[in-house]
Design a protein around this motif. Structure first.
Motif, mmCIF file in Angstrom:
data_model
loop_
_atom_site.group_PDB
_atom_site.id
_atom_site.type_symbol
_atom_site.label_atom_id
_atom_site.label_comp_id
_atom_site.label_asym_id
_atom_site.label_seq_id
_atom_site.Cartn_x
_atom_site.Cartn_y
_atom_site.Cartn_z
ATOM 1 N N PRO A 156 46.768 3.945 33.589
ATOM 2 C CA PRO A 156 46.494 2.641 32.632
ATOM 3 C C PRO A 156 47.448 1.787 32.431
ATOM 4 O O PRO A 156 48.552 2.116 31.905
ATOM 5 C CB PRO A 156 45.648 2.976 31.441
ATOM 6 C CG PRO A 156 45.135 4.234 31.386
ATOM 7 C CD PRO A 156 46.029 4.959 32.354
ATOM 8 N N LEU A 157 47.537 0.585 32.789
ATOM 9 C CA LEU A 157 48.982 -0.265 32.991
ATOM 10 C C LEU A 157 48.849 -0.561 31.154
ATOM 11 O O LEU A 157 50.080 -0.970 30.846
ATOM 12 C CB LEU A 157 48.756 -1.462 33.542
ATOM 13 C CG LEU A 157 48.833 -1.392 35.000
ATOM 14 C CD1 LEU A 157 48.683 -2.893 35.734
ATOM 15 C CD2 LEU A 157 49.959 -0.585 35.228
ATOM 16 N N LYS A 158 47.754 -0.560 30.452
ATOM 17 C CA LYS A 158 47.988 -1.146 29.136
ATOM 18 C C LYS A 158 48.848 0.079 28.207
ATOM 19 O O LYS A 158 49.459 -0.056 27.328
ATOM 20 C CB LYS A 158 46.666 -1.191 28.461
ATOM 21 C CG LYS A 158 46.525 -1.696 26.891
ATOM 22 C CD LYS A 158 44.777 -1.474 26.400
ATOM 23 C CE LYS A 158 44.852 -1.928 25.147
ATOM 24 N NZ LYS A 158 43.385 -1.856 24.642
ATOM 25 N N LEU A 159 48.653 1.257 28.930
ATOM 26 C CA LEU A 159 49.344 2.601 28.603
ATOM 27 C C LEU A 159 50.937 2.114 28.294
ATOM 28 O O LEU A 159 51.668 2.403 27.234
ATOM 29 C CB LEU A 159 49.391 3.694 29.304
ATOM 30 C CG LEU A 159 50.066 4.943 29.266
ATOM 31 C CD1 LEU A 159 49.771 5.668 27.731
ATOM 32 C CD2 LEU A 159 50.207 5.783 30.339
ATOM 33 N N SER A 184 47.835 -5.347 40.235
ATOM 34 C CA SER A 184 48.006 -5.523 39.153
ATOM 35 C C SER A 184 49.154 -5.335 38.311
ATOM 36 O O SER A 184 49.774 -5.511 37.204
ATOM 37 C CB SER A 184 46.715 -5.026 37.868
ATOM 38 O OG SER A 184 46.534 -3.687 38.406
ATOM 39 N N LEU A 185 49.880 -4.313 38.983
ATOM 40 C CA LEU A 185 51.297 -3.928 38.622
ATOM 41 C C LEU A 185 52.157 -4.945 38.222
ATOM 42 O O LEU A 185 53.331 -4.916 37.706
ATOM 43 C CB LEU A 185 51.724 -2.598 39.466
ATOM 44 C CG LEU A 185 53.261 -2.137 39.179
ATOM 45 C CD1 LEU A 185 53.232 -1.510 37.930
ATOM 46 C CD2 LEU A 185 53.534 -1.050 40.407
ATOM 47 N N LEU A 186 52.015 -5.944 39.117
ATOM 48 C CA LEU A 186 52.907 -7.173 38.894
ATOM 49 C C LEU A 186 52.741 -7.710 37.774
ATOM 50 O O LEU A 186 54.013 -8.313 37.311
ATOM 51 C CB LEU A 186 52.098 -8.390 40.162
ATOM 52 C CG LEU A 186 52.485 -8.088 41.384
ATOM 53 C CD1 LEU A 186 51.729 -9.044 42.367
ATOM 54 C CD2 LEU A 186 53.799 -7.869 41.879
ATOM 55 N N ASN A 187 51.778 -7.756 36.865
ATOM 56 C CA ASN A 187 51.749 -8.284 35.622
ATOM 57 C C ASN A 187 52.586 -7.388 34.798
ATOM 58 O O ASN A 187 53.177 -8.064 33.573
ATOM 59 C CB ASN A 187 50.454 -8.181 34.777
ATOM 60 C CG ASN A 187 49.421 -9.016 35.735
ATOM 61 O OD1 ASN A 187 49.836 -10.189 36.235
ATOM 62 N ND2 ASN A 187 48.049 -8.810 35.865
ATOM 63 N N HIS A 297 39.049 -6.943 44.046
ATOM 64 C CA HIS A 297 40.611 -7.283 43.836
ATOM 65 C C HIS A 297 41.022 -6.757 42.410
ATOM 66 O O HIS A 297 40.488 -7.516 41.420
ATOM 67 C CB HIS A 297 41.298 -8.505 44.236
ATOM 68 C CG HIS A 297 42.618 -8.559 43.988
ATOM 69 N ND1 HIS A 297 43.344 -9.320 43.148
ATOM 70 C CD2 HIS A 297 43.583 -7.760 44.734
ATOM 71 C CE1 HIS A 297 44.792 -9.056 43.498
ATOM 72 N NE2 HIS A 297 44.968 -8.285 44.331
ATOM 73 N N ASN A 298 41.719 -5.958 42.127
ATOM 74 C CA ASN A 298 42.352 -5.271 40.851
ATOM 75 C C ASN A 298 41.461 -4.630 40.089
ATOM 76 O O ASN A 298 41.478 -4.392 38.908
ATOM 77 C CB ASN A 298 42.909 -6.694 40.203
ATOM 78 C CG ASN A 298 44.212 -7.013 40.467
ATOM 79 O OD1 ASN A 298 44.722 -6.495 41.544
ATOM 80 N ND2 ASN A 298 44.754 -8.097 39.767
ATOM 81 N N PRO A 312 44.988 -5.058 30.120
ATOM 82 C CA PRO A 312 46.502 -5.288 29.830
ATOM 83 C C PRO A 312 46.616 -6.837 29.648
ATOM 84 O O PRO A 312 46.168 -7.642 30.320
ATOM 85 C CB PRO A 312 47.239 -4.478 30.976
ATOM 86 C CG PRO A 312 46.435 -4.737 32.094
ATOM 87 C CD PRO A 312 45.059 -4.821 31.566
ATOM 88 N N ARG A 313 47.722 -7.020 28.636
ATOM 89 C CA ARG A 313 48.044 -8.404 28.617
ATOM 90 C C ARG A 313 48.883 -8.839 29.918
ATOM 91 O O ARG A 313 49.696 -8.199 29.988
ATOM 92 C CB ARG A 313 49.096 -8.375 27.332
ATOM 93 C CG ARG A 313 48.156 -8.335 26.063
ATOM 94 C CD ARG A 313 48.996 -8.063 24.824
ATOM 95 N NE ARG A 313 49.906 -6.742 25.014
ATOM 96 C CZ ARG A 313 50.672 -6.435 24.061
ATOM 97 N NH1 ARG A 313 50.901 -7.009 23.071
ATOM 98 N NH2 ARG A 313 51.324 -5.324 24.208
ATOM 99 N N THR A 314 48.865 -9.935 30.266
ATOM 100 C CA THR A 314 49.432 -10.277 31.359
ATOM 101 C C THR A 314 50.910 -10.918 30.774
ATOM 102 O O THR A 314 51.122 -11.192 29.899
ATOM 103 C CB THR A 314 48.940 -11.423 32.167
ATOM 104 O OG1 THR A 314 48.651 -12.491 31.299
ATOM 105 C CG2 THR A 314 47.544 -11.125 32.368
#
Length: 321
Positions: A156-159, A184-187, A297-298, A312-314
């Motif tokens: 999770p990117l939020k992690l 979404s890793l770009l965020n 997508h994403n 996750p927050r952008t």
């Protein structure tokens, strides 16, 4: 092979790197002899970074990799392993287990140090154990010279958004979030760049989603995502193109993504992957595949505890765009 700066570590890493999970027979039964040849072929192709974990093949991947690198000059490659996850549902991020785990990994790998040690899939445990035991253990291992740099890994990117402001690490390993179907890793990049944290992007094929073959039963993606990825792969095949080539080229093309891990136990495959990086990407095909994947997508899946999942927050919302 192209190389890029790797966070604040002062290292140059090859844009394509070698994930040694396949050496543990996690995808198919493998020959140790062929696996060793694959490691040597990867290095000969210009790859300078190898990642492994005691979890892969329940220590088999580390043991086979250790045989492959035993007689090689240690300064020829960068090496990372992991600690904390040892089985499908076996996690132990206590300081004592991390110290013991590193000693075991060093023995299996026939080396005196790791360039990076990642805490493996930290989303499965409460943050307290990571903050109070695991990360301090990493810092102690750096002081002892057992590892050069410290990192964390997870899905999770939020992690990472939650943990990076609270811990001091040199690198993260993220997977399935910079590929043809999920960017979404770009965020997260503005946060990584703010803290000068090195990035490893893994699984450009989204753990086998981007393939004409039937997705493995264990894959956590939903049916619509699986179907869209397979449709994209089949479309590439009608054009006489392997979607793996497009996926590897896409994931390694972004200058802000230092390195992308691919895994195989076949020497011809790793040489082919390295060659793809040097070839121009078919922009027309990329556009057509992106259109096929646009409805999903994403889209991702949950992993670990609820507190680490969700949107996750952008960067824009954070004011860092």
């Amino acid at each position: 092979m192209k190389f890029r700066k790797w966070g604040r570590m002062g290292l140059e890493v090859s844009v394509l790197s070698f994930g040694a999970s396949s050496l543990g027979s996690v995808f198919r039964e493998t020959s140790d002899r062929e696996s060793i040849k694959t490691v040597h072929a990867a290095l000969d192709a210009g790859i300078n970074y190898i990642d492994v974990s005691p979890y892969y093949g329940l220590t088999k991947a580390e043991s086979v990799l250790g045989q492959a690198i035993k007689e090689l000059p240690r300064d020829r490659f960068l090496l990372s392993s992991k600690a904390g996850r040892y089985g499908e549902n076996t996690f132990d991020f206590s300081a004592k287990r991390i110290f013991d785990s590193v000693e075991e990994s060093l023995s299996r790998l026939n080396t005196d140090y790791l360039d990076i040690l990642f805490l493996h899939d930290i989303e499965f445990v409460p943050s307290g154990i990571i903050l109070e035991e695991a990360v301090p253990a990493l810092h102690k291992l750096k002081e002892q010279g057992k590892i050069r740099f410290a990192g964390v890994s997870g899905l999770p990117l939020k992690l990472f958004e939650q943990m990076l402001p609270q811990i001091e690490v040199d690198a993260i390993l993220s997977y399935c979030h910079y590929s043809l179907n999920d960017t979404s890793l770009l965020n997260l990049l503005p946060l990584l760049e703010e803290y000068s944290v090195g990035l490893v992007n893994a699984s450009p094929l989204s753990m086998g989603l981007l393939s004409t073959r039937e997705t493995a039963d264990w894959h956590p993606a939903d049916p619509e995502l699986k179907a869209a990825c397979r449709k994209a792969a089949e479309y590439c095949a009608t054009r006489g193109y392997d979607i793996a080539q497009l996926a590897v080229q896409f994931s390694t093309a972004n200058e802000r993504i230092p390195t992308t891990l691919v895994s195989t136990a076949n020497p011809e495959n790793i040489v082919k992957n390295a060659r793809w990086v040097e070839e121009p990407m078919d922009q027309e095909l990329l556009g057509e595949v992106s259109d096929i994947l646009a409805p999903v997508h994403n889209r991702t899946w949950t992993s670990g505890l609820p507190e680490y999942n969700g949107s996750p927050r952008t960067a824009a919302k954070e004011g860092r765009a």
